[in-house]
Design a protein around this motif. Structure first.
Motif, mmCIF file in Angstrom:
data_model
loop_
_atom_site.group_PDB
_atom_site.id
_atom_site.type_symbol
_atom_site.label_atom_id
_atom_site.label_comp_id
_atom_site.label_asym_id
_atom_site.label_seq_id
_atom_site.Cartn_x
_atom_site.Cartn_y
_atom_site.Cartn_z
ATOM 1 N N ASN A 145 -25.701 -56.023 -30.456
ATOM 2 C CA ASN A 145 -25.164 -54.803 -31.067
ATOM 3 C C ASN A 145 -25.657 -54.649 -32.508
ATOM 4 O O ASN A 145 -25.893 -53.536 -32.983
ATOM 5 N N ARG A 146 -25.808 -55.777 -33.202
ATOM 6 C CA ARG A 146 -26.261 -55.707 -34.599
ATOM 7 C C ARG A 146 -27.691 -55.150 -34.651
ATOM 8 O O ARG A 146 -28.018 -54.318 -35.476
ATOM 9 N N ARG A 147 -28.530 -55.620 -33.709
ATOM 10 C CA ARG A 147 -29.920 -55.120 -33.675
ATOM 11 C C ARG A 147 -29.945 -53.627 -33.338
ATOM 12 O O ARG A 147 -30.704 -52.854 -33.926
ATOM 13 N N LEU A 148 -29.109 -53.228 -32.375
ATOM 14 C CA LEU A 148 -29.075 -51.810 -31.978
ATOM 15 C C LEU A 148 -28.573 -50.937 -33.134
ATOM 16 O O LEU A 148 -29.103 -49.857 -33.396
ATOM 17 N N ALA A 149 -27.554 -51.439 -33.849
ATOM 18 C CA ALA A 149 -26.999 -50.665 -34.968
ATOM 19 C C ALA A 149 -28.044 -50.501 -36.070
ATOM 20 O O ALA A 149 -28.166 -49.433 -36.683
ATOM 21 N N LEU A 150 -28.819 -51.563 -36.299
ATOM 22 C CA LEU A 150 -29.854 -51.489 -37.340
ATOM 23 C C LEU A 150 -30.930 -50.480 -36.939
ATOM 24 O O LEU A 150 -31.374 -49.658 -37.759
ATOM 25 N N LEU A 151 -31.309 -50.516 -35.667
ATOM 26 C CA LEU A 151 -32.302 -49.561 -35.162
ATOM 27 C C LEU A 151 -31.785 -48.130 -35.351
ATOM 28 O O LEU A 151 -32.496 -47.237 -35.830
ATOM 29 N N GLY A 152 -30.523 -47.928 -34.979
ATOM 30 C CA GLY A 152 -29.912 -46.597 -35.116
ATOM 31 C C GLY A 152 -29.879 -46.158 -36.576
ATOM 32 O O GLY A 152 -30.160 -44.994 -36.890
ATOM 33 N N ASP A 153 -29.554 -47.076 -37.472
ATOM 34 C CA ASP A 153 -29.484 -46.731 -38.895
ATOM 35 C C ASP A 153 -30.865 -46.315 -39.407
ATOM 36 O O ASP A 153 -31.008 -45.343 -40.146
ATOM 37 N N ASP A 154 -31.891 -47.066 -38.973
ATOM 38 C CA ASP A 154 -33.262 -46.726 -39.395
ATOM 39 C C ASP A 154 -33.646 -45.347 -38.865
ATOM 40 O O ASP A 154 -34.299 -44.561 -39.548
#
Ligand code: SF4
Ligand code: SF4
Length: 357
Positions: free
Chosen positions: A321-330
Motif C-alpha cells: 500500500n505504501r508503494r501504491l500511495a507513493l505512485l498515486g502521489d507522484d
C-alpha cells in the motif's frame, strides 16, 4: 543554526563559540555576508508580507519570561486523569490539533543554553518528569506556495499560536499547584520532535522533523514540561519511516540539496536522518523565507480530508500500500513540486487566506 546565527549580535560570545568550534567560523562568515532572514535584498522579500513574520517573532521574543511557571495555587483537579483531560480540552479549545504526553528522558533535553546572551553556556537542568506536546497545523495551501514570502508568514503565525497555547497550559498547571515551563520558539530547553514521537503523535522522518500522524511535517510544535505526573499517550508510527525509505521526494525537491537520499546515516552514535543545516539555512537567507519546499512536497502534507485519512490508513497497513500511495502521489501531485518563481500578489493571497476584500 539559530543559536549560532544569533551570536553575531554578541561578538564576545561569537569569538568564544568559534574557539570551541573552529570549523564553524568560515561558514558563519559566509552566512554573515547574506541578508538577514526575511530582510530586503533576499530573493522573495515583500514589503507587505515579510514584516508579518518579523512582527510574530518579535512578539515571541517578548513573551519571555512568561508570567506562569511556579505553582500559584491548588485550583485544579488533583486526579491526574482529570487534570490531563482539562489540559487537552484547554489546548484544543485554543487551537491545538493534537496533544500528547511523554515521560522526559535525558536525551530530550538540550545540554546547555545557547540561543541568548543572557545565561549563554549555562547547563540546562532536566527538572520536569512530564512533557505535554502541543501540535498546531500550518495551512496546506499557503505552504504549497513555497518558497515564497507567505510561507514564513504562515510558519511564524503558527509559532505564535503554538506559544500562546503553551503559555496558557503552563498557567493552568501552575494554578493547579504544579511547576510548569512553556518551551516555545527560541526558548526551547527540550527537543520537541523526539518528545512528540515518544508521545505517539507521529514519527521523525527524512527531513529530521516530526511527521505528524494526520498533517505530516506541515505542523509546528510547542511543549510544556511540568512536575505534574500525567497519564502518558502512545502510538507507533514507524510505518512513516518505512515510507521515507522508499519515497525520498523531499530530497529530490530540496533546492539546496540539503537532504540525504538513501537510508538514515549513523551520526552521534545512532542511525537518523537530519538535513545539512548550514546549506539549508544559507538558502533561507538568500531566499528570505524558511523555504519549506521539503514540507510542501512531502506526500504526508495533505489536508485532513476523508480521502487522505483513507490513504493514510492504507499506508499504515502494509508495504505494498505504501508503494501504491507513493505512485498515486507522484501521479496526482507530481514528483517535482512546481516552485513559485515570484510572490503571489496581495489579492491572490487575501483570497487564499479567506480575507474579504
Ligand atoms: S527547507 Fe528548503 S532548503 Fe531546507 S531542507 Fe527543506 S527544502 Fe531543503
Ligand atoms: S517527502 Fe517522503 S522521504 Fe521526505 S519526509 Fe516526506 S515521506 Fe519522508
Amino acid at each position: 543554526m539559530f543559536s549560532r546565527n544569533n551570536l553575531c549580535r554578541h561578538p564576545g560570545l561569537h569569538r568564544r563559540y568559534h574557539e570551541m568550534r573552529p570549523e564553524t567560523r568560515e561558514p558563519d562568515e559566509r552566512l554573515d555576508a547574506l541578508p538577514r532572514l526575511g530582510q530586503p535584498g533576499s530573493r522573495f522579500f515583500d514589503p507587505v508580507v515579510s514584516p508579518m513574520a518579523d512582527a510574530a517573532f518579535s512578539i515571541l521574543e517578548r513573551s519571555y519570561p512568561p508570567l506562569a511557571g511556579r505553582p500559584v495555587g491548588e485550583r485544579g483537579p488533583g486526579d491526574p486523569e482529570v487534570l490531563a483531560r482539562g489540559v487537552e480540552m484547554l489546548a484544543r479549545r485554543y487551537g491545538a490539533v493534537d496533544v500528547g504526553v511523554a515521560r522526559t528522558a535525558p536525551h530530550h533535553w538540550y545540554s546547555h543554553a545557547g540561543r541568548h546572551a543572557e545565561g549563554w553556556g549555562e547547563p540546562i537542568e532536566p527538572d520536569h518528569p512530564t512533557a505535554i506536546v502541543l501540535v498546531v497545523a500550518m495551512d496546506f495551501h499557503t505552504i504549497r506556495m513555497a518558497p515564497s514570502a507567505p510561507v514564513l508568514a504562515e510558519s511564524s503565525r503558527q509559532y505564535v499560536e503554538a506559544a500562546k497555547i503553551a503559555h496558557v497550559v503552563a498557567e493552568y498547571l501552575a494554578l493547579a499547584g504544579h511547576e510548569a515551563r512553556a518551551h516555545v520558539d527560541g526558548r526551547y530547553q527540550v527537543l520537541c520532535a523526539p518528545l512528540a514521537q515518544d508521545a505517539g503523535l507521529g514519527h521523525v522522518g527524512r527531513i529530521g522533523i516530526l511527521m505528524h500522524r494526520r498533517y505530516g511535517p506541515c505542523v509546528r510544535l510547542s511543549v510544556v514540561t511540568t512536575t505534574a505526573e500525567l497519564p502518558l499517550t502512545t502510538g507507533d508510527h514507524r510505518y512513516m519511516e518505512d515510507f521515507c525509505r522508499i519515497c525520498g521526494k523531499c530530497a529530490d525537491n530540496c533546492p539546496s540539496r540539503s537532504i540525504a537520499h538513501g537510508g538514515p546515516p549513523v551520526s552521534r552514535g545512532f542511525a537518523h536522518w537530519s538535513v545539512d543545516q548550514e546549506s539549508c539555512y544559507a538558502f533561507w537567507r538568500r531566499t528570505g523565507t524558511d523555504c519549506s519546499v521539503c514540507i510542501a512536497s512531502c506526500p504526508f502534507t495533505k489536508p485532513d480530508s476523508a480521502i487522505h485519512r483513507l490513504i493514510r490508513a492504507a499506508i499504515r497497513r502494509n508495504p505494498l500500500n505504501r508503494r501504491l500511495a507513493l505512485l498515486g502521489d507522484d501521479l496526482f501531485y507530481g514528483r517535482k513540486l512546481r516552485l513559485r518563481p515570484e510572490n503571489p500578489d496581495l489579492d491572490e493571497l487575501a483570497s487564499r487566506w479567506k480575507i474579504p476584500v
